[in-house]
Design an enzyme around this catalytic site. Structure first.
Site, PDB file in Angstrom:
ATOM      1  N   GLY A  14      72.452  78.031  63.773  1.00  0.00           N
ATOM      2  CA  GLY A  14      72.746  77.864  65.191  1.00  0.00           C
ATOM      3  C   GLY A  14      73.095  79.193  65.837  1.00  0.00           C
ATOM      4  O   GLY A  14      73.767  79.241  66.876  1.00  0.00           O
ATOM      5  N   ASN A  63      65.356  73.678  60.246  1.00  0.00           N
ATOM      6  CA  ASN A  63      66.176  72.515  60.611  1.00  0.00           C
ATOM      7  C   ASN A  63      67.180  72.279  59.484  1.00  0.00           C
ATOM      8  O   ASN A  63      66.779  71.950  58.355  1.00  0.00           O
ATOM      9  CB  ASN A  63      65.258  71.295  60.773  1.00  0.00           C
ATOM     10  CG  ASN A  63      66.019  70.074  61.243  1.00  0.00           C
ATOM     11  OD1 ASN A  63      67.255  70.037  61.183  1.00  0.00           O
ATOM     12  ND2 ASN A  63      65.301  69.077  61.699  1.00  0.00           N
ATOM     13  N   ASN A  90      77.323  76.879  61.493  1.00  0.00           N
ATOM     14  CA  ASN A  90      77.754  76.681  62.882  1.00  0.00           C
ATOM     15  C   ASN A  90      76.873  75.691  63.649  1.00  0.00           C
ATOM     16  O   ASN A  90      77.320  75.102  64.639  1.00  0.00           O
ATOM     17  CB  ASN A  90      77.754  78.054  63.571  1.00  0.00           C
ATOM     18  CG  ASN A  90      77.781  77.954  65.075  1.00  0.00           C
ATOM     19  OD1 ASN A  90      78.842  77.806  65.685  1.00  0.00           O
ATOM     20  ND2 ASN A  90      76.600  78.015  65.708  1.00  0.00           N
ATOM     21  N   TYR A 156      80.494  62.206  67.322  1.00  0.00           N
ATOM     22  CA  TYR A 156      80.674  63.668  67.198  1.00  0.00           C
ATOM     23  C   TYR A 156      82.043  63.969  66.572  1.00  0.00           C
ATOM     24  O   TYR A 156      82.153  64.784  65.633  1.00  0.00           O
ATOM     25  CB  TYR A 156      80.555  64.297  68.585  1.00  0.00           C
ATOM     26  CG  TYR A 156      80.865  65.775  68.627  1.00  0.00           C
ATOM     27  CD1 TYR A 156      79.930  66.707  68.195  1.00  0.00           C
ATOM     28  CD2 TYR A 156      82.094  66.243  69.107  1.00  0.00           C
ATOM     29  CE1 TYR A 156      80.217  68.078  68.239  1.00  0.00           C
ATOM     30  CE2 TYR A 156      82.374  67.591  69.157  1.00  0.00           C
ATOM     31  CZ  TYR A 156      81.432  68.510  68.728  1.00  0.00           C
ATOM     32  OH  TYR A 156      81.712  69.859  68.770  1.00  0.00           O
ATOM     33  N   ILE A 189      84.342  76.147  74.793  1.00  0.00           N
ATOM     34  CA  ILE A 189      83.805  77.509  74.797  1.00  0.00           C
ATOM     35  C   ILE A 189      82.570  77.516  75.697  1.00  0.00           C
ATOM     36  O   ILE A 189      81.726  76.608  75.601  1.00  0.00           O
ATOM     37  CB  ILE A 189      83.411  77.936  73.361  1.00  0.00           C
ATOM     38  CG1 ILE A 189      84.552  77.694  72.363  1.00  0.00           C
ATOM     39  CG2 ILE A 189      82.940  79.376  73.345  1.00  0.00           C
ATOM     40  CD1 ILE A 189      85.823  78.494  72.581  1.00  0.00           C
TER      41      ILE A 189
END
Ligand code: NAP
Length: 258
Positions: A14, A63, A90, A156, A189
């Site tokens: 990421g 991926n 990340n 999540y 962020i």
């Protein structure tokens, strides 16, 4: 003064956008040889070109949900940068899905990326991390799940709390190989992903942060760099919150105005 990480091979999953790109920039500035990973090859290549101003940064499209992709990423780091000293796991996604309407596919997608993808990324790099004399894994978790909750993101939150559970047990398994593993728990962020959540979300979040600003990707990158230093080598299985104090107030009234 910390011992420089110059020349160390760093993978950032990421690393093509947002927090990961910020982590990659900080490591490149510090002299690391950085391999950034994302699914979109055009975005990844453009990010690597951009980051090359800061140092050695290469890219590959992969991926992290796929075992063979994670293994290929580790091989590329060995071929291009001579091994793997630091893995920043990340990559993650945060699509909204209220509990009343969440589907099995919504749950699978988030858990496969954020939780399974993290574990597969770590496993693929283990032998190289063990070969390194400075093996470090730094997982980007979140305050959402391990500490706080936010309606619409229950899957999540479960994935991010799961990452912390993973880190604690992995730390014990990896300690004997000289590898540390820790998690950073960012608050809000400023990234491409967060911008997609809209202005209302941003205003609401700023009001709930004692420092009255969202975090920057550098705020997270600098903590990742610290965890990768030799001087942080006795820290493992831990979490560091980077959130401008967001988890601290008992209510909005506890935050002074202005
Ligand atoms: P972002 O701007 O959307 O960037 C996500 C990165 O992950 C991109 O490079 C993306 O590239 C990559 N990615 C997503 N799925 C992938 C997959 N299956 N395989 C490989 N790469 C994949 O997100 P962000 O805000 O920087 O978030 C990064 C991490 O920080 C996530 O784990 C997130 O949960 C965590 N976090 C963010 C915040 C925040 O406020 N932004 C707060 C707490 C925690 P492609 O799309 O090209 O694959």
């Amino acid at each position: 003064m910390f011992t420089p990480v110059t020349g160390r091979s760093v993978i950032v999953t990421g690393g093509t956008k947002g927090i990961g790109k910020g982590i990659a920039k900080v490591f490149a500035d510090a002299g690391g040889k950085v391999l950034i990973v994302g699914r979109d090859p055009l975005v990844a290549e453009a990010a690597a070109v951009d980051l090359s101003k800061h140092g050695t940064v290469t890219w590959t499209a992969a991926n992290i949900c796929a075992e063979e992709d994670c293994e290929r990423v580790a091989r590329i780091a060995v071929e291009q940068h001579g091994g793997v000293d630091v893995l920043c796991a990340n990559a993650g996604i945060f699509p909204e899905a209220p509990l009343a309407t969440i589907t099995a596919e919504d749950i699978d997608e988030v858990l496969a990326t954020n939780l399974k993808g993290t574990i597969l990324s770590v496993r693929a790099c283990l032998s190289e991390l063990a070969r390194s004399e400075h093996g470090r894994v730094i997982v980007t978790s979140s305050i959402t799940g391990p500490i706080t909750g936010f309606p619409g993101w229950s899957h999540y939150a479960a994935s991010k709390a799961g990452q912390v559970g993973f880190v604690r047990t992995a730390a014990i398994e990896l300690a004997g190989h000289g590898i540390t593993i820790n998690a950073i728990l960012p608050g809000n962020i400023v990234t491409e992903g967060l911008t997609g959540l809209g202005d209302d979300y941003r205003r609401q979040m700023e009001a709930s942060i004692p420092m009255k600003r969202l975090g920057s990707v550098d705020d997270v990158g600098n903590v990742a760099l610290f965890l990768a230093t030799d001087e942080a080598g006795y820290i493992t299985g831990q979490t560091i919150v980077v959130d401008g104090g967001q988890v601290l107030p008992e209510s909005l009234q506890a935050i002074p105005a202005g």
